[in-house]
Motif scaffolding. Sequence first.
Motif, short mmCIF file in Angstrom:
data_model
loop_
_atom_site.label_atom_id
_atom_site.label_comp_id
_atom_site.label_asym_id
_atom_site.label_seq_id
_atom_site.Cartn_x
_atom_site.Cartn_y
_atom_site.Cartn_z
N LEU A 1 8.59 3.81 2.56
CA LEU A 1 8.71 3.61 1.12
C LEU A 1 8.26 2.20 0.74
N ARG A 2 8.49 1.25 1.64
CA ARG A 2 8.07 -0.12 1.33
C ARG A 2 6.55 -0.21 1.23
N ALA A 3 5.84 0.48 2.13
CA ALA A 3 4.38 0.47 2.08
C ALA A 3 3.88 1.13 0.80
N LEU A 4 4.51 2.24 0.41
CA LEU A 4 4.12 2.92 -0.84
C LEU A 4 4.40 2.03 -2.04
N GLU A 5 5.53 1.34 -2.01
CA GLU A 5 5.86 0.44 -3.11
C GLU A 5 4.83 -0.69 -3.21
N CYS A 6 4.41 -1.21 -2.08
CA CYS A 6 3.39 -2.28 -2.09
C CYS A 6 2.08 -1.77 -2.68
N PHE A 7 1.67 -0.58 -2.26
CA PHE A 7 0.42 -0.01 -2.76
C PHE A 7 0.48 0.21 -4.27
N VAL A 8 1.55 0.86 -4.74
CA VAL A 8 1.68 1.15 -6.18
C VAL A 8 1.72 -0.16 -6.98
N THR A 9 2.43 -1.15 -6.49
CA THR A 9 2.55 -2.42 -7.22
C THR A 9 1.22 -3.15 -7.29
N VAL A 10 0.45 -3.11 -6.20
CA VAL A 10 -0.87 -3.76 -6.22
C VAL A 10 -1.78 -3.08 -7.24
N VAL A 11 -1.74 -1.76 -7.29
CA VAL A 11 -2.57 -1.04 -8.27
C VAL A 11 -2.13 -1.40 -9.69
N GLU A 12 -0.82 -1.44 -9.94
CA GLU A 12 -0.32 -1.76 -11.27
C GLU A 12 -0.66 -3.20 -11.67
N CYS A 13 -0.58 -4.12 -10.71
CA CYS A 13 -0.85 -5.53 -11.01
C CYS A 13 -2.35 -5.87 -11.00
N ALA B 1 2.35 -10.67 4.37
CA ALA B 1 3.27 -9.55 4.57
C ALA B 1 2.85 -8.35 3.73
N LEU B 2 2.44 -8.60 2.50
CA LEU B 2 1.98 -7.52 1.63
C LEU B 2 0.71 -6.89 2.19
N SER B 3 -0.21 -7.71 2.64
CA SER B 3 -1.46 -7.19 3.21
C SER B 3 -1.17 -6.35 4.46
N HIS B 4 -0.17 -6.75 5.24
CA HIS B 4 0.21 -5.98 6.42
C HIS B 4 0.71 -4.59 6.03
N GLN B 5 1.53 -4.51 4.97
CA GLN B 5 2.03 -3.21 4.51
C GLN B 5 0.88 -2.33 4.05
N LEU B 6 -0.08 -2.90 3.33
CA LEU B 6 -1.23 -2.13 2.85
C LEU B 6 -2.09 -1.64 4.01
N ALA B 7 -2.31 -2.50 4.98
CA ALA B 7 -3.12 -2.12 6.14
C ALA B 7 -2.45 -1.01 6.92
N SER B 8 -1.12 -1.08 7.03
CA SER B 8 -0.37 -0.04 7.74
C SER B 8 -0.50 1.31 7.04
N LEU B 9 -0.42 1.30 5.70
CA LEU B 9 -0.55 2.54 4.93
C LEU B 9 -1.97 3.11 5.06
N GLU B 10 -2.98 2.26 4.96
CA GLU B 10 -4.36 2.73 5.08
C GLU B 10 -4.63 3.27 6.48
N ALA C 1 -6.33 9.29 -5.73
CA ALA C 1 -5.83 10.64 -5.44
C ALA C 1 -4.38 10.62 -4.96
N VAL C 2 -4.02 9.57 -4.18
CA VAL C 2 -2.67 9.53 -3.63
C VAL C 2 -1.71 8.73 -4.50
N LEU C 3 -2.20 8.07 -5.53
CA LEU C 3 -1.36 7.20 -6.35
C LEU C 3 -0.21 7.96 -7.00
N ALA C 4 -0.51 9.12 -7.60
CA ALA C 4 0.53 9.88 -8.29
C ALA C 4 1.64 10.31 -7.34
N ASP C 5 1.24 10.77 -6.13
CA ASP C 5 2.24 11.19 -5.16
C ASP C 5 3.08 10.00 -4.68
N ALA C 6 2.44 8.84 -4.53
CA ALA C 6 3.17 7.64 -4.12
C ALA C 6 4.18 7.25 -5.19
N GLN C 7 3.77 7.32 -6.45
CA GLN C 7 4.69 7.01 -7.55
C GLN C 7 5.85 8.01 -7.60
#
Length: 295
Positions: A4-16, A32-41, A64-70
């Motif tokens: 969930l932390r990785a999804l939160e990081c991804f959604v927040t980066v898109v929103e910001c 730390a944020l870049s690490h979460q994004l790399a892990s999700l990718e 495509a995955v943004l809505a599901d992550a949200q």
Amino acid sequence: MPTLRALECFVTVVECGSVTAASVRLHLSQPALSHQLASLESEIGTPLLERLPRGVRPTPTGLAVLADAQAALAAAHRVVDSGRALAGGSRGRLRLACVESMTVPVIAPIVRAWARKYRDVDVELSEHSSADAMADSVTGGASDLAVGPASERFAGQTIDIGTEDIVAVIPEGLDLTDATGVSWDDLRGRPMVHYHSSNGLGVWIDSEAAAHGISPAVSTRTRSATTAAQLAHAGLGIALVPTSALPARFGGVVKPLRPTLSRTVIAMVGSPSDPLVQRFIADLLRRGIPSGRPR
């Protein structure tokens, strides 16, 4: 499985629109944020963000995955909110059991107040004719809390709520109508409205009568103490009923027993840690048991 932390990081980066702004909002360092994004990718197997000269934007897969992550994050928030509401007693279900004579005078006023105050709390009520039946309901997990007389079957936590008297309802015109009270000797040989064997009150009254050398002369039997009071008022015989069984503005003749016969009303607690159970017990103790005054 993405966290969930990785999804939160991804959604927040898109929103910001940038890693820098997202790290500030999330109180994370950029590495730390870049690490979460790399892990999700890595988990998904393709880039989700396209790095621009100023900021980032989601790739087609990212979109495509943004809505599901949200949706996943929203569901996680609902889990937390729901859990906190249940733990705080503002939402949930309370399964109550009680003897039928206490439904209206004892249970109903509290349930009515709860319906106005706690709109997200469901109260389920089951009525029983004996304390043993209530004890079985709590012990078996069908009820969270039971209110009524004590039962030797119940080995869990009990809390005394109060006491109530057993009184005599006298048919109008009987010679006891003008008496200040009714003794056991007064009942000898007189027709009585008594209780079905499934009603624990009848067993108790039989034992008390036997202790005074009395064997009730039964005219009719009922499972309900409230019905017994009405049948006595209708002239079928004397009924011994708990004061809680007397309807409001009862028009019958009611006399105290001499000597006084009373029973303790308890709460049998099936879920001691449940905040709804604790709140209902507190309301029971605050209100107490209404005292029916013989007329």
